[in-house]
Design an enzyme around this catalytic site. Structure first.
Site, mmCIF file in Angstrom:
data_model
loop_
_atom_site.group_PDB
_atom_site.id
_atom_site.type_symbol
_atom_site.label_atom_id
_atom_site.label_comp_id
_atom_site.label_asym_id
_atom_site.label_seq_id
_atom_site.Cartn_x
_atom_site.Cartn_y
_atom_site.Cartn_z
ATOM 1 N N GLU A 113 1.004 -1.176 0.045
ATOM 2 C CA GLU A 113 0.075 -0.158 0.138
ATOM 3 C C GLU A 113 0.894 1.273 0.057
ATOM 4 O O GLU A 113 1.240 1.888 0.945
ATOM 5 C CB GLU A 113 -0.853 -0.099 1.200
ATOM 6 C CG GLU A 113 -1.878 -1.201 1.277
ATOM 7 C CD GLU A 113 -2.545 -1.248 2.542
ATOM 8 O OE1 GLU A 113 -3.595 -1.934 2.670
ATOM 9 O OE2 GLU A 113 -2.023 -0.820 3.635
ATOM 10 N N ASP A 142 -0.263 -0.456 10.725
ATOM 11 C CA ASP A 142 -0.116 -1.732 11.434
ATOM 12 C C ASP A 142 1.200 -2.294 10.862
ATOM 13 O O ASP A 142 1.414 -3.542 11.252
ATOM 14 C CB ASP A 142 -1.573 -2.520 11.048
ATOM 15 C CG ASP A 142 -2.063 -3.205 12.264
ATOM 16 O OD1 ASP A 142 -2.000 -2.409 13.158
ATOM 17 O OD2 ASP A 142 -2.951 -4.042 12.012
ATOM 18 N N LYS A 271 -7.229 -6.333 10.782
ATOM 19 C CA LYS A 271 -7.901 -4.840 10.844
ATOM 20 C C LYS A 271 -8.849 -4.505 11.795
ATOM 21 O O LYS A 271 -8.860 -3.593 12.427
ATOM 22 C CB LYS A 271 -8.605 -4.941 9.455
ATOM 23 C CG LYS A 271 -9.097 -3.422 9.385
ATOM 24 C CD LYS A 271 -9.686 -3.191 8.035
ATOM 25 C CE LYS A 271 -10.256 -1.800 7.639
ATOM 26 N NZ LYS A 271 -11.075 -1.671 6.379
ATOM 27 N N ASP A 295 -10.415 3.328 3.791
ATOM 28 C CA ASP A 295 -9.167 2.385 3.597
ATOM 29 C C ASP A 295 -8.293 3.519 3.031
ATOM 30 O O ASP A 295 -8.663 4.627 2.578
ATOM 31 C CB ASP A 295 -9.723 1.471 2.740
ATOM 32 C CG ASP A 295 -10.101 0.368 3.214
ATOM 33 O OD1 ASP A 295 -10.180 0.151 4.602
ATOM 34 O OD2 ASP A 295 -10.858 -0.538 2.480
ATOM 35 N N ASP A 459 -15.723 -6.423 8.687
ATOM 36 C CA ASP A 459 -16.685 -5.383 8.165
ATOM 37 C C ASP A 459 -18.234 -6.122 8.205
ATOM 38 O O ASP A 459 -18.993 -5.248 8.773
ATOM 39 C CB ASP A 459 -16.343 -4.865 6.998
ATOM 40 C CG ASP A 459 -16.107 -5.644 5.751
ATOM 41 O OD1 ASP A 459 -16.042 -7.159 6.093
ATOM 42 O OD2 ASP A 459 -15.797 -5.258 4.636
#
Length: 759
Positions: A113, A142, A271, A295, A459
């Site tokens: 990412e 994280d 997450k 995100d 989620d």
């Protein structure tokens, strides 16, 4: 003026728009009648079959397909959407009355990412049209990366220039990498002042981009006498909590960096654990009644997104009924015609159907949550601060006095604003305490409070828990779209994402938040439970899919059949299902403006995904239930393409959207199905060549042409795999995979031939 006043006082801030669905209902009922007719036909003629195995297997598979079709019909039966009106909001509500919002941006790996993507998301959120003193942005890292920390520090410096620039000139696109494209220039009729500031801002962003890129390309040195000292020799899986207040000035929203504590002896829950750490830290530091989680790749595309959310917040019913406000996930620069089926265009009517029930699923990003809902409150709870015992708060929220105090304020409904927490830096010690990896032990975090544990699809599980307590949810899609992100641009990234989703959804069925249990014991609507059942059973669908995909080849090789003969009247049933279903899906796609090529890509990828990644998801789940495997959260690769156009060659442009393969076993079932059906087609053609064509055509129709058509259809669905058999490099299927698949295909053919021989 009188009309405007009347509009602002009387017209709704949000409006539910009901869509006519009569035509779609009629077609769906016709398809259902054909499906049921097929089941009845199989039951009636079951005893007449010489080889009952393919008939029985087809009956089981088609029963499952009918069941899932009924589930989708229940979801899509009613259609509605919600429209919000921020202009009316600004006339009716003073900015001082807007609630504070804590913004959570999550990232886990600066390589998968890229930091520049995350920082553009941060910049777009810092520049939204909302009072700055009512916002606080928390970046969860994280991966505990000094690169991410360096990037947020440098980005905050740039934001002090970027945010005033966007507000001054009412810039609509507030993610710099989208605003400053290689071809963008100020218009000639723009003021000289704007042109000067535009060029200055573009240069400043270019400098930021170069700093982050340069830092990413070399080992990061952590000076012992700087803020980076805490990252010295850090292990991303074993380190203390790191919390840094980057900005707490009035020029910007508060910007806070968090890397929660990790220890190999403690499960960090992926997450969901990061989100719970963010919730606790923000509860200690700013305690806003609303929380937005985004995100790292989902930038705010509409600067009024917070105002659209406030239209739902200030609706008089929502405080009693609505637990969270979801904005859809949409994507920028998506691959033409969506070759990997990642852009979710085929779920539009499912989303509108959910909106007419108890509400949309929580999608993991682009969602505003009420903090009191995340803290476990139900719609009918009337908790008062005087009735909350400290012992209860300790049991639920943990030992932190600061967190218990802030939770009591939220649960009691007191008007807690961010102004009460003007100096987050003074609360760092308390925040580090609640970010510890052992803090949750003995509390309700992850069980009844916060993001729920038990599934890598945290989620869906968390949203299911909220709906199970009786809350509703709302989704709205403003123009322009509220958030835009990057969809996986390679087949390998798509495989990773689909596999993670399918495993996580299956895990939900084995938790205490099973949809049907919540219907019986909780307040989950029955049709909403069916909707959750439909999505959680994605992985299970792979079993009947792969069995049904094997049937044509089995029947051709053995000379048996699982479809009515061409000279039977019942032959119209499978033909009707195939034709009406595909025309119906094409009609739905055309209503959305989807191209014919995209429709086909969505159709074929539905088969490919079910027979590859979803199959491995259910196998992984079975191994986990037997204690032979553990879930692993795989981060999806996010790809960043510079707008200057210098880093992408022509060859790459030509290969965009092509399938790439590695030695992963995930694609092997698809290759086996392809090889088996090729073998069957060759076998069928050889049989047809032996037919004496002086016979009547009706006799030719009895040779299994229906099964051959099914094999040809599967061959078309796996056409990219077929091309991969003859390509080299990353665009070709590895030879080891081909050999393994070939052995399995030969074994299948051998079993077919043995089963056709009399004993």
């Amino acid at each position: 003026m009188a009309i405007n006043i009347q509009d602002s006082n009387c017209l709704p801030l949000q409006e539910k728009i009901v869509h006519s669905n009569k035509m779609a209902r009629a077609i769906e009922l016709i398809i259902l009648s054909f499906l049921i007719s097929m089941l009845v036909y199989r039951v009636i003629l079951f005893k007449d079959q010489n080889n009952s195995f393919p008939w029985l297997l087809a009956l089981v598979c088609e029963s499952w397909f009918t069941f899932t079709w009924i589930l989708s019909m229940c979801i899509k039966w009613n259609q509605c959407s919600f429209q919000t009106y921020p202009d009316r909001l600004l006339k009716r509500v003073n900015e001082i009355d807007f609630p504070a919002v804590d913004i959570f941006v999550t990232t886990a790996d600066p390589i998968l990412e890229p930091s520049i993507i995350t920082m553009n998301t941060v910049l777009s959120l810092l520049a939204v049209d909302y009072p700055l003193d009512k916002l606080a942005l928390y970046l969860s890292d994280d991966g505990c990366s000094p690169l991410t920390f360096y990037s947020i520090v440098e980005t905050t410096k740039f934001a002090k220039l970027w945010v005033p620039f966007c507000k001054k000139y009412n810039i609509q696109l507030r993610a710099p990498f989208r605003y400053f494209t290689s071809t963008s220039t100020p218009l000639e009729n723009d003021s000289l002042e704007f042109q000067h500031e535009w060029k200055k801002m573009k240069n400043e962003y270019g400098n930021l981009y170069k700093k982050i890129e340069l830092a990413a390309q070399r080992p990061f040195t952590c000076d012992c006498n700087s803020d980076f000292a805490v990252f010295r020799d850090v292990d991303r899986s074993n380190h203390p909590a790191i919390i840094k207040v980057i900005s707490e000035t009035k020029d910007l929203p508060h910007v806070i960096y968090i890397s929660r504590e990790k220890n190999p002896k403690h499960h960090h829950h992926y997450k969901a654990g990061a989100m719970n750490a963010l919730t606790r830290v923000s509860g200690v530091m700013t305690n806003a009644p609303l929380m937005l989680n985004v995100d790292c790749d989902m930038y705010a595309n509409n600067p009024q997104v917070f105002l659209h959310a406030m239209c739902m917040v200030f609706d008089y019913k929502n405080d009693q009924e609505c637990g969270f406000f979801q904005f859809p996930q949409a994507f920028y620069d998506g691959l033409k015609d969506d070759p990997f089926g990642n852009q979710l265009a085929n779920y539009y009517y499912i989303i509108n159907g959910l909106a007419a029930l108890q509400g949309i699923f929580y999608m993991g990003s682009n969602c505003f949550h009420r903090r009191k809902v995340i803290y476990g409150l139900s719609p009918n709870d009337k908790t008062k601060s005087g009735n909350i015992r400290n012992e209860d708060l300790h049991k639920v929220f943990g030992k932190s006095f600061e967190l218990r105090e802030s939770a009591a304020q939220i649960l009691s409904g007191s008007n807690t604003n961010i102004e009460n927490r003007t100096n987050p830096s003074s609360l760092i010690e308390a925040a580090i305490d609640v970010a510890g990896c052992s803090y949750e032990y003995g509390t309700h975090w992850g069980k009844k409070v916060g993001w729920l544990y038990g599934s890598s699809a945290e989620d869906i599980l968390t949203g299911l828990g909220i709906h199970g307590r009786g809350w509703k949810s709302i989704i709205t899609s403003p123009d322009p779209l509220a958030f835009l992100g990057c969809a996986p641009s390679t087949y390998q990234s798509s495989l990773t994402q689909q596999k993670r989703w399918a495993i996580g959804l299956l895990e939900i069925l084995f938790t205490d938040k099973n949809p049907f249990l919540l219907t019986i014991k909780g307040n989950l609507w029955f049709r909403q439970a069916l909707a959750y059942c439909w999505i959680c059973l994605w992985g299970v669908r792979s079993i009947p899919e792969i069995c049904y995909a094997s049937l044509p080849a089995y029947c051709i090789i053995t000379g048996s059949r699982f479809l009515p003969k061409g000279n039977e009247q019942a032959f119209i049933i499978p033909v009707g299902i195939f034709v009406i279903y595909n025309v119906y899906i094409l009609w739905e796609s055309k209503r959305l403006g989807v191209s014919l090529r995209m429709w086909w890509n969505l159709q074929r990828m539905g088969r490919v995904t079910a027979l590859t990644t979803w199959l491995f998801a259910i196998l992984n789940m079975m191994l986990k239930l037997m204690g032979l495997s553990k879930s692993i959260f795989e981060v999806t690769q996010k790809e960043y393409k510079s707008n200057d156009g210098d880093d992408v060659g022509d060859n790459d442009d030509k290969n965009v959207g092509r399938f790439t393969y590695d030695k992963s076993l995930v694609i092997m079932p698809g290759v086996v199905i392809l090889l088996v059906n090729i073998t069957a087609l060759v076998n069928g053609v050889l049989r047809l060549l032996k037919v004496e064509y002086n016979k009547i055509w009706m006799e030719v129709l009895t040779l299994g042409l229906g099964e051959m058509f099914c094999s040809m259809w599967l061959l078309l669905c796996f056409w990219e795999f077929l091309k991969g058999l003859f390509r080299n490099g990353k665009y070709g299927i590895p030879s080891s995979t081909i050999w393994k698949s070939g052995i399995l295909a030969l074994f299948f053919v051998h079993l077919c031939r043995r089963s056709s021989q009399p004993f």
